[in-house]
Design a protein around this motif. Sequence first.
Motif, PDB file in Angstrom:
ATOM      1  N   VAL A  86       0.856  -1.192   0.000  1.00  0.00           N
ATOM      2  CA  VAL A  86       0.000   0.000   0.000  1.00  0.00           C
ATOM      3  C   VAL A  86       0.887   1.234   0.000  1.00  0.00           C
ATOM      4  CG1 VAL A  86      -1.708   1.300   1.311  1.00  0.00           C
ATOM      5  CG2 VAL A  86      -1.862  -1.202   1.194  1.00  0.00           C
ATOM      6  N   LYS A  87       0.624   2.159  -0.915  1.00  0.00           N
ATOM      7  CA  LYS A  87       1.427   3.379  -1.032  1.00  0.00           C
ATOM      8  C   LYS A  87       0.554   4.592  -0.720  1.00  0.00           C
ATOM      9  CE  LYS A  87       4.656   1.694  -4.573  1.00  0.00           C
ATOM     10  NZ  LYS A  87       5.199   1.926  -5.937  1.00  0.00           N
ATOM     11  N   MET A  88       0.697   5.109   0.478  1.00  0.00           N
ATOM     12  CA  MET A  88      -0.073   6.271   0.896  1.00  0.00           C
ATOM     13  C   MET A  88       0.746   7.535   0.679  1.00  0.00           C
ATOM     14  SD  MET A  88      -3.050   5.210   1.906  1.00  0.00           S
ATOM     15  CE  MET A  88      -3.684   6.566   2.890  1.00  0.00           C
ATOM     16  N   THR A  89       0.254   8.409  -0.173  1.00  0.00           N
ATOM     17  CA  THR A  89       0.943   9.681  -0.420  1.00  0.00           C
ATOM     18  C   THR A  89       0.665  10.624   0.740  1.00  0.00           C
ATOM     19  OG1 THR A  89       0.659   9.408  -2.812  1.00  0.00           O
ATOM     20  CG2 THR A  89       1.182  11.621  -2.001  1.00  0.00           C
ATOM     21  N   PRO A  90       1.691  11.153   1.377  1.00  0.00           N
ATOM     22  CA  PRO A  90       1.465  12.052   2.517  1.00  0.00           C
ATOM     23  C   PRO A  90       0.658  13.277   2.085  1.00  0.00           C
ATOM     24  CG  PRO A  90       3.769  11.368   2.404  1.00  0.00           C
ATOM     25  CD  PRO A  90       3.131  10.935   1.120  1.00  0.00           C
ATOM     26  N   TRP A  91      -0.194  13.713   2.967  1.00  0.00           N
ATOM     27  CA  TRP A  91      -0.975  14.921   2.685  1.00  0.00           C
ATOM     28  C   TRP A  91      -0.067  16.137   2.757  1.00  0.00           C
ATOM     29  CZ3 TRP A  91      -3.374  18.504   6.526  1.00  0.00           C
ATOM     30  CH2 TRP A  91      -4.178  19.449   5.903  1.00  0.00           C
ATOM     31  N   ARG A  92      -0.165  16.987   1.770  1.00  0.00           N
ATOM     32  CA  ARG A  92       0.768  18.114   1.644  1.00  0.00           C
ATOM     33  C   ARG A  92       0.536  19.213   2.674  1.00  0.00           C
ATOM     34  NH1 ARG A  92      -1.539  21.408  -3.655  1.00  0.00           N
ATOM     35  NH2 ARG A  92      -3.749  20.927  -3.358  1.00  0.00           N
ATOM     36  N   GLY A  93      -0.599  19.195   3.373  1.00  0.00           N
ATOM     37  CA  GLY A  93      -0.907  20.300   4.278  1.00  0.00           C
ATOM     38  C   GLY A  93      -0.695  19.995   5.744  1.00  0.00           C
ATOM     39  N   ALA A  94      -0.056  18.875   6.072  1.00  0.00           N
ATOM     40  CA  ALA A  94       0.083  18.472   7.471  1.00  0.00           C
ATOM     41  C   ALA A  94       0.837  19.524   8.303  1.00  0.00           C
ATOM     42  CB  ALA A  94       0.796  17.122   7.558  1.00  0.00           C
ATOM     43  N   GLU A  95       1.950  19.993   7.783  1.00  0.00           N
ATOM     44  CA  GLU A  95       2.750  20.973   8.525  1.00  0.00           C
ATOM     45  C   GLU A  95       2.014  22.303   8.669  1.00  0.00           C
ATOM     46  OE1 GLU A  95       7.158  23.138   8.259  1.00  0.00           O
ATOM     47  OE2 GLU A  95       6.613  21.506   6.877  1.00  0.00           O
ATOM     48  N   LYS A  96       1.334  22.711   7.601  1.00  0.00           N
ATOM     49  CA  LYS A  96       0.608  23.980   7.650  1.00  0.00           C
ATOM     50  C   LYS A  96      -0.529  23.906   8.668  1.00  0.00           C
ATOM     51  CE  LYS A  96       0.006  26.124   3.776  1.00  0.00           C
ATOM     52  NZ  LYS A  96       0.700  27.413   3.945  1.00  0.00           N
ATOM     53  N   LEU A  97      -1.255  22.777   8.693  1.00  0.00           N
ATOM     54  CA  LEU A  97      -2.355  22.610   9.645  1.00  0.00           C
ATOM     55  C   LEU A  97      -1.836  22.607  11.076  1.00  0.00           C
ATOM     56  CD1 LEU A  97      -5.323  22.106  10.254  1.00  0.00           C
ATOM     57  CD2 LEU A  97      -4.935  19.661   9.862  1.00  0.00           C
ATOM     58  N   ALA A  98      -0.718  21.919  11.306  1.00  0.00           N
ATOM     59  CA  ALA A  98      -0.132  21.886  12.649  1.00  0.00           C
ATOM     60  C   ALA A  98       0.267  23.290  13.110  1.00  0.00           C
ATOM     61  CB  ALA A  98       1.075  20.950  12.666  1.00  0.00           C
ATOM     62  N   ASN A  99       0.824  24.083  12.201  1.00  0.00           N
ATOM     63  CA  ASN A  99       1.222  25.450  12.552  1.00  0.00           C
ATOM     64  C   ASN A  99       0.018  26.312  12.903  1.00  0.00           C
ATOM     65  OD1 ASN A  99       3.942  24.942  12.152  1.00  0.00           O
ATOM     66  ND2 ASN A  99       3.913  25.573  10.000  1.00  0.00           N
ATOM     67  N   LEU A 100      -1.057  26.178  12.146  1.00  0.00           N
ATOM     68  CA  LEU A 100      -2.260  26.965  12.423  1.00  0.00           C
ATOM     69  C   LEU A 100      -2.862  26.577  13.761  1.00  0.00           C
ATOM     70  CD1 LEU A 100      -4.016  27.040   8.921  1.00  0.00           C
ATOM     71  CD2 LEU A 100      -2.678  28.843  10.011  1.00  0.00           C
ATOM     72  N   ARG A 101      -2.894  25.284  14.043  1.00  0.00           N
ATOM     73  CA  ARG A 101      -3.426  24.841  15.343  1.00  0.00           C
ATOM     74  C   ARG A 101      -2.564  25.366  16.489  1.00  0.00           C
ATOM     75  NH1 ARG A 101      -4.669  18.575  13.505  1.00  0.00           N
ATOM     76  NH2 ARG A 101      -6.827  18.904  12.792  1.00  0.00           N
ATOM     77  N   ARG A 102      -1.250  25.371  16.286  1.00  0.00           N
ATOM     78  CA  ARG A 102      -0.353  25.874  17.316  1.00  0.00           C
ATOM     79  C   ARG A 102      -0.550  27.381  17.524  1.00  0.00           C
ATOM     80  NH1 ARG A 102       3.738  23.842  15.443  1.00  0.00           N
ATOM     81  NH2 ARG A 102       4.550  25.583  14.193  1.00  0.00           N
ATOM     82  N   GLN A 103      -0.716  28.110  16.429  1.00  0.00           N
ATOM     83  CA  GLN A 103      -0.969  29.558  16.548  1.00  0.00           C
ATOM     84  C   GLN A 103      -2.252  29.811  17.328  1.00  0.00           C
ATOM     85  OE1 GLN A 103      -0.831  31.686  12.796  1.00  0.00           O
ATOM     86  NE2 GLN A 103       0.823  30.357  12.038  1.00  0.00           N
ATOM     87  N   ARG A 104      -3.306  29.052  16.992  1.00  0.00           N
ATOM     88  CA  ARG A 104      -4.586  29.257  17.692  1.00  0.00           C
ATOM     89  C   ARG A 104      -4.448  28.960  19.183  1.00  0.00           C
ATOM     90  NH1 ARG A 104      -9.639  25.728  15.754  1.00  0.00           N
ATOM     91  NH2 ARG A 104      -8.242  24.088  16.545  1.00  0.00           N
ATOM     92  N   LYS A 105      -3.721  27.890  19.490  1.00  0.00           N
ATOM     93  CA  LYS A 105      -3.533  27.526  20.894  1.00  0.00           C
ATOM     94  C   LYS A 105      -2.766  28.608  21.642  1.00  0.00           C
ATOM     95  CE  LYS A 105      -1.668  23.818  23.806  1.00  0.00           C
ATOM     96  NZ  LYS A 105      -0.988  22.497  23.800  1.00  0.00           N
ATOM     97  N   GLU A 106      -1.719  29.156  21.014  1.00  0.00           N
ATOM     98  CA  GLU A 106      -0.909  30.191  21.663  1.00  0.00           C
ATOM     99  C   GLU A 106      -1.709  31.468  21.885  1.00  0.00           C
ATOM    100  OE1 GLU A 106       2.385  30.592  19.058  1.00  0.00           O
ATOM    101  OE2 GLU A 106       3.429  28.780  19.782  1.00  0.00           O
TER     102      GLU A 106
END
Length: 562
Positions: A429-449
């Motif tokens: 099985v070849k799962m292509t990583p989602w391209r927005g993982a890092e961007k989503l993590a950064n936005l969640r971190r900004q909201r939390k801060e």
Amino acid sequence: MIDTRNPSRPSKTFSRSYVAPALQAHMDAGGTVEEWLAGRVPIASMARISADRLKGDAIGIARQHKHNTRNADLYNCAVVIHYEDNNLTAAKREVKRPAFLQMVKDITHGHEEETGIPIRGCVAVERERVYRLPRDFVAFQDALVMTGDGVFIEDKQLLDLVNDDGNIISGLVTSGTGESEVKKIRKRTARNAIDRAEEGKAYGGPRRFGWLGASKDPHRIGNKWINREEWTHLIGMIKMRYRGVSWRRITGDINRKRVLTARGGKWTEQGVKAVVTNPAWWGGRILNGELVMDPKTDEPKIGEWEHASEEDECTYEMWKSIMSDVNAKRLHRGMRVEANSQQASEQLRSRVYHYSGVLRCGRINDLVEVCYEKLSGNKASGKNAKYGDYYRCGSPNCRGVGRRVAPVDKYLTGLLLAYLDKHFAGTPVKMTPWRGAEKLANLRRQRKEIKYSVSEGEAEWSDVHDMITRLDRNIKALEEDEREHLRAERKRNLLRGWSRQKWETMELADKREVIAQVFTSVVVMPIPEGVSDKAPFDPKLLKVSWRKERKETKDQDHTPAA
């Protein structure tokens, strides 16, 4: 890249995206994107047209791309990807624009999904080509913000939709005004239709079968004067139905005569029902679910267009007789149906047979051509119930072919599983990583801060409210993008890691998806003359076409363990 065009069913309504021709030529010659950009800002060219009046030639779209490419050069920008929504309005909430939605996603992530070509904004001949509804404006603006100082060029003007300098408000007002104007136009159109109906004026829409269309030279109002060549056939269909002839037989008869519909296509049962049940042929019209009546006589209002006369021997009473035998609500031409009237139970149809739609009829039909209509599954009943459910062609121009479901499913499933065992068993099985993982993590971190700073008294809620609102909106959009990515990856890996056990545990919808990825079609040939239709099942009469777009084998995708 997206492309909703279907070669087997051409349509002027489509969406697609592709690399800009100039860049593609450079890459084909061995060059790189960076070399071609030479420091210029990479942006997308968005082209859209609401009504393609050139029969799907997309000339208007091509002209927009030409202007967009020139205008991008004015600001040291270069068009790298073309996005097109042809024959699609941007003013209706229910209409999806695949190219626009894909462009917004690509700008959000900063690059085109498949090629990885960077994108930092968009150019369009006017903002209405990109957005008209407020929700589309907000989505587009958020994408420009998330990519970081995104560029938007409208014609020859560079607009700043990232920084709140008044353009944002201007954009929202323009978008809202556009939507409001569209609603006003719709209301005016509806009022005009009501007025024309009550006055008995001719129908102003597309040409009806049986009447002449509008013309400038000579000047002629559409749908007012009878088309004598078609009228004879229309009256013939009406009389046949009045005598009790089935819709299917009427459809087959009109097609055998090589008579085309008003749009130049072949007749279907639904098309025949539409023209026969339409009260226009006797002079009537339906408005808001009821026949338009003359208030002076309490009789149906007879329109000012040409309609059936005494010579045609087709009357209002005949129409009522025909309509009394029409049970389906959708065939009542918008008329309300009494609650106590007998109605056929309209159940939602769902696919319950593995190969319905994949099977095709191989009989030579009444038009002396291979039928090739889809076979659908049917529940066995009556004296034939003992033979089990069956697949059958439903074309009105073909006597059709039929086969019992059980032996067909057993044989084709055997072929299918053998093919999958050979080509996909053991493939990883070849799962292509989602391209927005890092961007989503950064936005969640900004909201939390930000929320933490408010709780600690370091910031006032009123100062960060707008920022939190935007972050929530961006996070929600990215989360939906991630869900779509996972669904697409699941579909792409449906055949990988194959095993017989996987087939047994699949739902019917997934099994049908697997079938569609393996078989292009299965043509069911008619039983030869002299052979009884009760003879044993003959698999040689099933002509299988395999999908050859991409073949994956163990050698290509699986490396044996050492």
